[in-house]
Design a protein around this motif. Structure first.
Motif, mmCIF file in Angstrom:
data_model
loop_
_atom_site.group_PDB
_atom_site.id
_atom_site.type_symbol
_atom_site.label_atom_id
_atom_site.label_comp_id
_atom_site.label_asym_id
_atom_site.label_seq_id
_atom_site.Cartn_x
_atom_site.Cartn_y
_atom_site.Cartn_z
ATOM 1 N N ALA A 322 -4.401 -10.307 1.340
ATOM 2 C CA ALA A 322 -5.408 -9.248 1.206
ATOM 3 C C ALA A 322 -4.940 -8.247 0.148
ATOM 4 O O ALA A 322 -3.746 -7.970 0.056
ATOM 5 C CB ALA A 322 -5.595 -8.547 2.546
ATOM 6 N N PRO A 323 -5.843 -7.706 -0.648
ATOM 7 C CA PRO A 323 -5.410 -6.764 -1.693
ATOM 8 C C PRO A 323 -4.786 -5.510 -1.090
ATOM 9 O O PRO A 323 -3.881 -4.914 -1.664
ATOM 10 C CB PRO A 323 -6.699 -6.429 -2.448
ATOM 11 C CG PRO A 323 -7.817 -6.797 -1.537
ATOM 12 C CD PRO A 323 -7.305 -7.919 -0.678
ATOM 13 N N PHE A 324 -5.299 -5.106 0.071
ATOM 14 C CA PHE A 324 -4.742 -3.994 0.833
ATOM 15 C C PHE A 324 -4.786 -4.374 2.299
ATOM 16 O O PHE A 324 -5.618 -5.177 2.709
ATOM 17 C CB PHE A 324 -5.566 -2.709 0.628
ATOM 18 C CG PHE A 324 -5.468 -2.182 -0.772
ATOM 19 C CD1 PHE A 324 -4.423 -1.349 -1.150
ATOM 20 C CD2 PHE A 324 -6.416 -2.541 -1.726
ATOM 21 C CE1 PHE A 324 -4.321 -0.882 -2.455
ATOM 22 C CE2 PHE A 324 -6.312 -2.084 -3.032
ATOM 23 C CZ PHE A 324 -5.269 -1.252 -3.402
ATOM 24 N N LYS A 325 -3.887 -3.785 3.063
ATOM 25 C CA LYS A 325 -3.873 -4.097 4.494
ATOM 26 C C LYS A 325 -4.891 -3.226 5.238
ATOM 27 O O LYS A 325 -5.518 -3.665 6.198
ATOM 28 C CB LYS A 325 -2.465 -3.826 5.046
ATOM 29 C CG LYS A 325 -2.262 -4.226 6.476
ATOM 30 C CD LYS A 325 -0.791 -4.080 6.855
ATOM 31 C CE LYS A 325 -0.507 -4.652 8.223
ATOM 32 N NZ LYS A 325 0.940 -4.545 8.527
ATOM 33 N N VAL A 326 -5.019 -1.971 4.774
ATOM 34 C CA VAL A 326 -5.842 -0.993 5.494
ATOM 35 C C VAL A 326 -6.915 -0.402 4.589
ATOM 36 O O VAL A 326 -6.641 -0.063 3.431
ATOM 37 C CB VAL A 326 -4.950 0.160 6.026
ATOM 38 C CG1 VAL A 326 -5.790 1.259 6.676
ATOM 39 C CG2 VAL A 326 -3.913 -0.366 7.006
ATOM 40 N N TYR A 327 -8.114 -0.279 5.114
ATOM 41 C CA TYR A 327 -9.199 0.446 4.444
ATOM 42 C C TYR A 327 -9.381 1.730 5.235
ATOM 43 O O TYR A 327 -9.807 1.710 6.399
ATOM 44 C CB TYR A 327 -10.465 -0.397 4.470
ATOM 45 C CG TYR A 327 -11.604 0.126 3.604
ATOM 46 C CD1 TYR A 327 -11.929 -0.502 2.409
ATOM 47 C CD2 TYR A 327 -12.370 1.224 4.010
ATOM 48 C CE1 TYR A 327 -12.974 -0.053 1.614
ATOM 49 C CE2 TYR A 327 -13.419 1.683 3.223
ATOM 50 C CZ TYR A 327 -13.723 1.033 2.028
ATOM 51 O OH TYR A 327 -14.771 1.482 1.254
ATOM 52 N N LEU A 328 -9.019 2.843 4.634
ATOM 53 C CA LEU A 328 -9.068 4.130 5.334
ATOM 54 C C LEU A 328 -10.384 4.831 5.030
ATOM 55 O O LEU A 328 -10.691 5.132 3.879
ATOM 56 C CB LEU A 328 -7.870 4.986 4.887
ATOM 57 C CG LEU A 328 -7.758 6.403 5.441
ATOM 58 C CD1 LEU A 328 -7.684 6.410 6.965
ATOM 59 C CD2 LEU A 328 -6.523 7.103 4.851
ATOM 60 N N GLU A 353 0.008 -0.959 2.491
ATOM 61 C CA GLU A 353 -0.936 -0.895 1.370
ATOM 62 C C GLU A 353 -2.305 -0.422 1.872
ATOM 63 O O GLU A 353 -2.944 -1.079 2.684
ATOM 64 C CB GLU A 353 -1.055 -2.262 0.710
ATOM 65 C CG GLU A 353 0.257 -2.689 0.058
ATOM 66 C CD GLU A 353 0.198 -4.124 -0.449
ATOM 67 O OE1 GLU A 353 0.444 -4.326 -1.642
ATOM 68 O OE2 GLU A 353 -0.100 -5.026 0.359
ATOM 69 N N VAL A 354 -2.713 0.722 1.369
ATOM 70 C CA VAL A 354 -3.942 1.344 1.848
ATOM 71 C C VAL A 354 -4.922 1.573 0.707
ATOM 72 O O VAL A 354 -4.540 2.052 -0.368
ATOM 73 C CB VAL A 354 -3.642 2.726 2.492
ATOM 74 C CG1 VAL A 354 -4.924 3.333 3.075
ATOM 75 C CG2 VAL A 354 -2.570 2.620 3.553
ATOM 76 N N ILE A 355 -6.186 1.240 0.933
ATOM 77 C CA ILE A 355 -7.231 1.650 0.010
ATOM 78 C C ILE A 355 -8.023 2.727 0.752
ATOM 79 O O ILE A 355 -8.472 2.528 1.886
ATOM 80 C CB ILE A 355 -8.110 0.470 -0.478
ATOM 81 C CG1 ILE A 355 -9.149 0.983 -1.472
ATOM 82 C CG2 ILE A 355 -8.722 -0.334 0.657
ATOM 83 C CD1 ILE A 355 -9.726 -0.108 -2.353
ATOM 84 N N TYR A 356 -8.102 3.897 0.111
ATOM 85 C CA TYR A 356 -8.597 5.086 0.781
ATOM 86 C C TYR A 356 -9.991 5.414 0.266
ATOM 87 O O TYR A 356 -10.157 5.722 -0.917
ATOM 88 C CB TYR A 356 -7.584 6.216 0.521
ATOM 89 C CG TYR A 356 -7.928 7.588 1.038
ATOM 90 C CD1 TYR A 356 -8.893 7.788 2.024
ATOM 91 C CD2 TYR A 356 -7.240 8.701 0.548
ATOM 92 C CE1 TYR A 356 -9.182 9.060 2.492
ATOM 93 C CE2 TYR A 356 -7.516 9.981 1.012
ATOM 94 C CZ TYR A 356 -8.497 10.149 1.977
ATOM 95 O OH TYR A 356 -8.781 11.410 2.432
ATOM 96 N N ASP A 357 -10.981 5.336 1.154
ATOM 97 C CA ASP A 357 -12.355 5.663 0.759
ATOM 98 C C ASP A 357 -12.536 7.169 0.833
ATOM 99 O O ASP A 357 -12.959 7.726 1.853
ATOM 100 C CB ASP A 357 -13.362 4.935 1.646
ATOM 101 C CG ASP A 357 -14.740 4.896 0.996
ATOM 102 O OD1 ASP A 357 -14.987 5.746 0.104
ATOM 103 O OD2 ASP A 357 -15.552 4.029 1.362
ATOM 104 N N ASP A 358 -12.188 7.819 -0.271
ATOM 105 C CA ASP A 358 -12.230 9.280 -0.336
ATOM 106 C C ASP A 358 -13.525 9.769 -0.989
ATOM 107 O O ASP A 358 -13.613 10.905 -1.435
ATOM 108 C CB ASP A 358 -11.011 9.791 -1.125
ATOM 109 C CG ASP A 358 -10.955 9.245 -2.547
ATOM 110 O OD1 ASP A 358 -11.656 8.237 -2.823
ATOM 111 O OD2 ASP A 358 -10.238 9.820 -3.383
ATOM 112 N N ARG A 359 -14.519 8.887 -1.070
ATOM 113 C CA ARG A 359 -15.781 9.278 -1.719
ATOM 114 C C ARG A 359 -16.629 10.151 -0.792
ATOM 115 O O ARG A 359 -16.515 10.073 0.430
ATOM 116 C CB ARG A 359 -16.593 8.021 -2.073
ATOM 117 C CG ARG A 359 -15.935 7.123 -3.068
ATOM 118 C CD ARG A 359 -16.729 5.835 -3.213
ATOM 119 N NE ARG A 359 -16.792 5.079 -1.950
ATOM 120 C CZ ARG A 359 -17.474 3.942 -1.791
ATOM 121 N NH1 ARG A 359 -18.164 3.428 -2.788
ATOM 122 N NH2 ARG A 359 -17.472 3.338 -0.628
#
Ligand code: ATP
Ligand code: MG
Length: 414
Positions: A322-328, A353-359
């Protein structure tokens, strides 16, 4: 990675000329960009997956003593003339061009001849053998059909390994070790139980070559599998003589669609004789090198994994790639921002590895994107959950939902 910094965006629109599920999903999720039919660019998310697949393959090739190198994409005509494979009649997928002075050059569709030509300059004596080298590189093939997305590209990434041995015995040992290494690769990629070593045509030295075929509806091949014996036979060599030879009965076999994710060839000394690739043995006598070649389709593997695991909501990546483990996901006002920022720093600090949905986007959009991208765990921080000091964790694979305290969350993700 903060989504606000990512240049790609998810999209609901499926390009009308793209018919394959893998490419459609990868494009919608912002993993790949279509340049033209059969040619795809890999955006940051897609590149992360590709690099993880490569790293797994690299570790396993290193485990059998492979030395990594990288050849050139431009190749000489003379290199391929030695084996008669420059001719378009012999190889019908060449891309060729000319230098300013008119010299013809080819874009590498394979590196067999090119690697041997290079190794010839270094390997001289029996003391230099065995030796095996591998690379990850783009191959260029003017494929007639290109309707399977990244499963069949006109430019694609392959891992190709080449073994040089003193004799058949040394070769056989390496060949068997490589089969085991391949099985470990497919196991680690989550497709081990659906990938079969398959008897196929094309053996230059032996009756069969071995392909590694993964059961997949979108695949272009048809194989007959023997579940108990864990082997399969390609439709192209499926006849009574082959079955008798392999000691299997027609009625024990199950017909399935599959994709060839890898293959291994025993060249014997045929190619080294054509190219005069020899060493001197202990007695000072000239001997031809015993050769093997071992391919894995890296980008094709990515496409096959998409086809096999995705669902109606989008991609589903096995945890290992997976490109990141966590989608925050962050929902709410200032308190949620502070808390999500802190959690992001904490998780990334712990090596997760986190991708953070800061939108500033609607929660529904964030949830849908996390599913489309196929990230294994979605963690939500919201104003409401902050009141009870809880985080919501949802697993992409089965949709299982949990409410966790801070410590429970970290324990789960570590
Ligand atoms: P195919 O029968 O699918 O055309 P091939 O026999 O031409 O494959 P090789 O030349 O041996 O394949 O290449 C090694 C591996 O590279 C294959 O097992 C496959 O996984 C992958 N591969 C081959 N052609 C393509 C392509 N056009 N796009 C993506 N991957 C490919
Ligand atoms: Mg081919």
């Amino acid at each position: 990675m903060r989504i606000s910094n990512l240049f790609t965006k998810t999209s609901k629109n499926i390009p009308s000329d793209e018919v394959s599920k893998n490419a459609q999903l990868l494009m919608r999720a912002g993993f790949v960009h279509k340049v033209m039919a059969g040619v795809y660019a890999y955006a940051p998310l897609g590149l992360r997956v590709l690099e993880k697949i490569k790293q797994i393959v690299r570790e396993e090739m290193d485990s059998v003593g492979g030395q990594e190198l990288i050849m050139s994409s431009l190749q000489k005509k003379e290199t391929w003339e030695t084996t008669g494979r420059w001719d378009d009649k012999a190889v019908d997928i060449w891309f060729k061009s000319k230098l300013k002075d008119g010299t013809e050059v080819g874009f590498a569709w394979s590196h067999e001849e090119a690697i041997i030509e290079m190794l010839k300059q270094y390997l001289e004596s029996y003391k230099d053998l065995p030796m095996n080298v591998y690379q990850f590189q783009n191959k260029f093939r003017n494929e007639l059909r290109s309707k399977s997305g990244i499963i069949r590209g006109r430019e694609f990434v392959m891992k190709d390994m080449y073994s040089c041995s003193l004799d058949e015995e040394q070769h056989d040992k390496f060949y068997d070790d490589t089969i085991k290494a391949y099985n470990r690769v497919f196991e680690r990629l989550g497709i081990g139980s659906d990938t079969y070593m398959t008897f196929a045509s094309g053996g230059a030295f032996t009756q069969f070559s071995h392909e590694f075929q993964t059961i997949c509806e979108a695949g272009e091949d048809t194989i007959y599998i023997h579940r108990q014996k864990n082997i399969a036979i390609n439709e192209e060599v499926m006849d009574d003589a082959s079955l008798a030879n392999l000691g299997i009965k027609r009625e024990e076999l199950e017909k399935v669609k599959s994709a060839e994710v890898g293959n291994i060839f025993n060249f014997g000394t045929k190619k080294s004789e054509d190219m005069n690739f020899a060493y001197t043995n202990k007695e000072g006598k000239k001997q031809f090198v015993f050769l093997g070649s071992y391919g894995i389709g890296i980008t094709r593997l990515m496409g096959v994994i998409v086809e096999k695991f995705s669902d109606e909501k989008g991609l589903v990546w096995p945890a290992n790639i997976a490109p990141f483990k966590v989608y925050l996901v962050r929902i709410g006002g200032e308190a949620a921002v502070v808390s999500a920022d802190k959690l992001y720093d904490e998780l990334t600090g712990a090596g997760i590895e986190v991708i953070y949905d800061d939108r500033e986007a609607h929660p529904g959009q964030k949830f849908a994107d996390s599913e489309l991208m196929g990230i294994p765990y979605r963690v939500t921080v919201s104003d409401r959950m902050l009141e009870t000091n809880e985080y919501e964790l949802v697993e992409r694979r089965d949709g299982q939902k949990m409410l966790l305290t801070h410590d429970q969350l970290l324990a789960k993700l570590n």
